[in-house]
Design a protein around this motif. Structure first.
Motif, short mmCIF file in Angstrom:
data_model
loop_
_atom_site.label_atom_id
_atom_site.label_comp_id
_atom_site.label_asym_id
_atom_site.label_seq_id
_atom_site.Cartn_x
_atom_site.Cartn_y
_atom_site.Cartn_z
N UNK A 143 0.97 -1.06 0.04
CA UNK A 143 0.00 0.05 0.01
C UNK A 143 0.74 1.46 -0.11
N UNK A 144 0.25 2.29 -0.31
CA UNK A 144 0.99 3.75 -0.05
C UNK A 144 1.09 3.89 1.45
N UNK A 145 2.45 3.73 1.69
CA UNK A 145 2.96 3.91 3.19
C UNK A 145 2.70 2.93 4.04
N UNK A 146 2.22 1.63 3.45
CA UNK A 146 1.90 0.51 4.23
C UNK A 146 2.03 -0.93 3.49
N UNK A 147 1.42 -2.05 4.14
CA UNK A 147 1.34 -3.20 3.38
C UNK A 147 0.26 -3.79 3.83
N UNK A 148 -0.21 -4.97 3.25
CA UNK A 148 -1.42 -5.81 3.72
C UNK A 148 -1.11 -6.40 5.24
N UNK A 149 -2.27 -6.93 5.63
CA UNK A 149 -2.22 -7.71 6.89
C UNK A 149 -1.53 -9.09 6.36
N UNK A 150 -1.21 -9.82 7.21
CA UNK A 150 -0.97 -11.29 7.06
C UNK A 150 -1.99 -12.25 7.36
N UNK A 186 -2.92 -14.81 5.50
CA UNK A 186 -2.46 -16.16 5.33
C UNK A 186 -0.92 -16.71 5.11
N UNK A 187 -0.38 -15.52 5.27
CA UNK A 187 1.37 -15.87 5.02
C UNK A 187 2.13 -15.53 6.20
N UNK A 188 3.15 -15.86 6.13
CA UNK A 188 4.24 -15.51 7.29
C UNK A 188 4.70 -14.27 7.08
N UNK A 189 5.63 -13.70 7.92
CA UNK A 189 6.23 -12.41 7.83
C UNK A 189 7.17 -12.71 6.90
N UNK A 190 7.85 -13.89 6.82
CA UNK A 190 8.92 -13.98 5.78
C UNK A 190 8.54 -13.94 4.24
N UNK A 191 7.32 -14.51 4.24
CA UNK A 191 6.46 -14.30 2.71
C UNK A 191 6.36 -13.03 2.40
N UNK A 192 5.79 -12.25 3.55
CA UNK A 192 5.33 -10.77 3.02
C UNK A 192 6.79 -10.20 2.79
N UNK A 193 7.51 -10.24 3.47
CA UNK A 193 8.93 -9.36 3.32
C UNK A 193 9.58 -9.86 2.09
N UNK A 194 9.51 -11.06 1.58
CA UNK A 194 10.13 -11.41 0.25
C UNK A 194 9.28 -10.85 -0.86
N UNK A 195 7.89 -10.85 -0.62
CA UNK A 195 7.27 -10.26 -1.72
C UNK A 195 7.41 -8.85 -1.68
N UNK A 196 7.38 -8.21 -0.40
CA UNK A 196 7.74 -6.67 -0.80
C UNK A 196 9.23 -6.29 -1.34
N UNK A 197 10.23 -7.27 -1.15
CA UNK A 197 11.44 -6.91 -1.55
C UNK A 197 11.61 -7.11 -2.96
N UNK A 198 10.70 -8.11 -3.46
CA UNK A 198 10.30 -8.13 -5.02
C UNK A 198 9.87 -7.17 -5.49
N UNK A 199 8.81 -6.42 -4.92
CA UNK A 199 8.38 -5.38 -5.63
C UNK A 199 9.37 -4.06 -5.44
N UNK A 200 9.82 -4.05 -4.38
CA UNK A 200 10.99 -2.95 -4.18
C UNK A 200 12.04 -2.93 -5.32
N UNK A 201 12.46 -4.11 -5.88
CA UNK A 201 13.58 -4.16 -6.70
C UNK A 201 13.14 -3.58 -8.18
N UNK A 202 11.87 -3.25 -8.23
CA UNK A 202 11.38 -2.68 -9.66
C UNK A 202 12.06 -1.22 -9.71
#
Length: 255
Positions: A136-143, A145-161
């Protein structure tokens, strides 16, 4: 730019987005929270709906799919891991798949965390990321169904764009996210400036979406869990970013 965008509110706090290919006139709705505002947006713009790109299974993202597909014959693209929840889908996609909207080429990114099968769509030529409820703008979704590691990896994937990527997210949560971000990262000068702009935008009834990825990387605490200031904010100096991220997300849940 090869694409044009129209952003509008849906439901109580969802964001509706239409993306139109200037070359062919093809037009995609990113998710379909409800049909009526999307129909109104199509009438306002004069665009014709050809595609619906679903990011994840939650009702506030798919409730309008069936009506829009019936009305326009639009092709519905959805996450392969959530196939049973999007029965109207024509195409199921996964990490690395290509999705065309007219002549616009998008790449599917698997971004679990909010849901187990969540995907995002990145259109490099249009410099657009449709992140659903992952980023989200200035945020991220609630976890949910996934773990913190899942979401952190997802966010890092997006941050690499690329930094100039426009980030279209699924909800208008930016003001509340800004207030949490200031609590977590109070000495961030760029964040203070951005939060002031967001306050003004919302006071004027403006939407804050899209944002730029470079601004998210500079001000979004959930993309900055690898920074010492955020580790200190949750008393985890020197800890792994996943642990810091988990603590930040839990703090936000109760903020």
């Amino acid at each position: 730019m090869p694409a044009e965008f129209h952003v509008f509110p849906c439901l109580s706090d969802n964001i509706g987005v239409l993306m139109r290919d200037k070359e062919t006139g093809a037009c995609a709705s990113i998710d379909a929270p409800e049909a009526e505002p999307i129909l109104a947006a199509l009438e306002q713009t004069g665009w014709k709906l050809t595609d619906i790109l679903v990011t994840h299974k939650h009702p506030d993202h798919v409730a309008g799919v069936a009506e829009l597909k019936e009305r326009f014959g639009a092709r519905v693209v959805a996450p392969v891991r959530e196939a049973e929840f999007v029965p109207e889908a024509d195409l199921f996609v996964n990490q690395g798949d290509t999705v065309m909207v007219g002549s616009l080429s998008g790449t599917v990114l698997f971004t679990p965390g909010h849901t187990a099968g969540h995907i995002s769509y990145y259109f490099a030529g249009a410099r657009a990321l449709f992140a659903g409820d992952t980023l989200f703008a200035l945020g991220c979704g609630r976890l949910l169904e996934g773990s913190p590691e899942d979401m952190w990896r997802s966010l890092q994937k997006l941050a690499a764009l690329p930094d100039d990527t426009q980030v279209f997210c699924g909800h208008e949560y930016t003001l509340s996210n800004a207030r949490f971000a200031l609590a977590a990262d109070p000495d961030n000068a760029a964040l203070k400036l951005r939060a002031a702009v967001v306050e003004g935008q919302r006071a004027d009834g403006q939407l804050t979406v899209p944002s730029l990825l470079r601004d998210e990387k500079a001000t979004n605490p959930f993309l900055r869990a690898d920074q010492p200031a955020l580790a200190a904010a949750v008393d985890l100096d020197g800890s792994d970013p996943v642990a810091v991220f988990a603590a930040l997300r839990e703090w936000k849940n109760n903020f």
